[in-house]
Motif scaffolding. Structure first.
Motif, short mmCIF file in Angstrom:
data_model
loop_
_atom_site.label_atom_id
_atom_site.label_comp_id
_atom_site.label_asym_id
_atom_site.label_seq_id
_atom_site.Cartn_x
_atom_site.Cartn_y
_atom_site.Cartn_z
N ARG A 193 5.83 5.45 1.66
CA ARG A 193 5.30 4.88 2.90
C ARG A 193 6.25 3.88 3.53
O ARG A 193 6.10 3.54 4.70
N ALA A 249 3.71 5.71 -7.41
CA ALA A 249 2.47 5.65 -8.16
C ALA A 249 2.55 6.67 -9.29
O ALA A 249 2.93 7.81 -9.08
N GLY A 252 5.56 10.99 -0.66
CA GLY A 252 4.53 10.00 -0.37
C GLY A 252 5.05 8.62 -0.08
O GLY A 252 4.26 7.68 0.06
N ASP A 291 0.86 -1.17 0.00
CA ASP A 291 0.00 0.00 0.00
C ASP A 291 0.90 1.22 0.00
O ASP A 291 1.49 1.56 1.02
N GLY A 292 1.05 1.90 -1.14
CA GLY A 292 1.83 3.13 -1.17
C GLY A 292 3.19 2.99 -1.82
O GLY A 292 3.63 1.90 -2.19
N ASP A 293 3.86 4.15 -1.96
CA ASP A 293 5.18 4.21 -2.58
C ASP A 293 6.24 3.65 -1.65
O ASP A 293 6.08 3.62 -0.42
#
Length: 441
Positions: A363, A256, A361, A236-238
């Motif tokens: 994560r 993303a 961003g 979930d996420g970069d």
């Protein structure tokens, strides 16, 4: 079972993986025996990990890894696109030439000592004059260097014909920039891998016979990028990875896509990318860490002289390991500086190789490399926290990143398994990167 090995410039790392679920069965490391035969150190590491008799997969950055020069049409477009493709292919880009090659340009290429030249130029159907001129120049270059031709598709036959007629090994690939704003890295990456395996590994004289070359499946940075890409698909996420090695510090990021940003950039965007800092390392590159940190005003008063002396000792003896708290403190400081400078360069746009990648961003930040894996408790956390707290370097650090360390070196192993055993590779990443928030499936 399968054995996955990373033969580095300083150490050879081995893991044994159960393909049924991706469990880590064994792991070991041994000094890379480039002074005799790299197979000696590899065999010792495999045996120590309990991998004798199992199939073996190898990636390698020994002997300096893969040195690549890019020859392109225009610095901000096709040459820039070629440089990004080269970095994503696991190469250390040692020179970028733009425009028609002249005598001084060829001399610069010879001086850079590339293992491979990536020849690019023009979009498909565009002007091919510079591309064909540069092919003719490379055909006359001495010594001859293998070429990957990945420019204007309409000129491909002429380019390959000129190089082949001159006896230059050449592999043709799809255009890295078929249209303005469209960056197609896959075909050129595959061609660079082919040349690396066919011409480069054997040419480094790392082993007396042909067995080592037959075992190697790719350059370590490219293989690690494959593991990072697979990990990015499950999260979930970069995410970003910083690999602090003895000779280089590599940064990988999976972001993303921002469709608007990609459309605005004429050289295209690789949302899964890598940069390599060839002057930043813990041993061979230690002096470069001090110089770069001083240039970016990261050192305290009087610190430069002390660190320079410690770095010089590490450059002179790549096998030097800390034996006390003072030695580990120096390694931690060098690692923190290398990580900070490498992340700055990866994220900042500019002429120093920066990609302008927005890491705010991110994560998940993964630390890798021997100093982070084998340091005393707390060292890796302090090193990565130092980089995340860097607010004066012309880039925006991740706002809220979970930090983990690849303590077993599984990213390279996952990359070696990703193509034909993706479930095992994903299972290995899940089992060894503890605490990571994986996407629900």
């Amino acid at each position: 079972m399968v054995v996955c090995a990373d033969v580095g410039s300083t150490f050879t790392k081995v893991v044994v993986v159960d393909l049924a679920g991706g469990a880590l069965v064994g792991a070991a490391a041994h000094r890379t025996t480039a002074d005799t035969d790299v197979l000696d150190g590899l065999a010792a590491a495999v045996s120590a990990a309990g991998g004798d008799g199992y199939p073996l997969r190898v990636c390698s950055s020994a002997g300096g890894g893969l040195r690549l020069a890019v020859v392109g049409y225009e610095r901000l477009v096709t040459a820039s696109a070629g440089e990004r493709v080269g970095l994503s292919a696991g190469a250390r880009v040692v020179r970028v030439c733009a425009g028609p090659l002249d005598a001084s340009g060829v001399a610069g290429l010879v001086e850079a000592r590339p293992d491979v030249v990536l020849l690019v130029g023009g979009t498909d159907g565009g002007d091919a004059q510079v591309l064909t001129h540069n092919a003719a120049r490379l055909a006359r270059m001495r010594p001859r260097v293998p070429v990957v031709a990945a420019g204007n598709a309409e000129a491909r036959d002429e380019v390959v014909g000129r190089l082949t007629a001159a006896g230059v090994p050449v592999v043709a690939a799809g255009n890295v920039l078929p249209r303005i704003g469209v960056l197609d890295a896959g075909p050129a990456r595959a061609a660079i891998r082919e040349v690396f395996l066919r011409h480069v590994i054997g040419g480094k004289r790392l082993s007396r016979g042909r067995r080592f070359a037959s075992l190697v499946r790719g350059a370590t940075p490219e293989v690690v990028l494959g593991g990072v890409e697979l990990l990015g698909e499950t999260l979930d996420g970069d995410l970003a990875v910083v690999d602090v090695g003895g000779a280089t510090t590599d940064v990988y990021s999976v972001l993303a896509p921002d469709e608007g940003g990609a459309a605005r950039e004429v050289a295209g965007t690789l949302w899964r990318g890598r940069t390599v800092e060839g002057d930043l390392g813990m041993r061979v590159g230690a002096a470069g860490v001090v110089e770069a940190a001083a240039g970016q005003r990261l050192l305290a008063d009087g610190e430069r002289e002390v660190l320079a002396a410690a770095a010089a000792a590490r450059v002179a003896d790549a096998g030097l390991l800390p034996v006390d708290a003072a030695g580990w403190a120096v390694d931690a400081r060098l690692a923190g500086l290398a990580t900070t400078v490498a992340l700055r360069r990866h994220a900042r746009p500019g002429p120093d190789g920066g990609t302008g990648r927005d890491l705010r961003g991110v994560r998940l930040l993964i630390g890798s490399g021997g100093v982070l894996r084998h340091g005393p408790p707390g060292l890796a956390g302090r090193v990565l926290a130092e980089a995340l707290g860097d607010h004066g370097g012309g880039w925006a650090p991740p706002r809220s990143a979970q930090v983990v360390v690849d303590v077993d070196g599984v990213l390279a192993a996952a990359g070696l398994l990703a193509a034909d055993h993706p479930d095992a590779a994903a299972g290995l990443l899940r089992s060894r990167l503890s605490g990571v928030r994986f996407a629900a499936r």
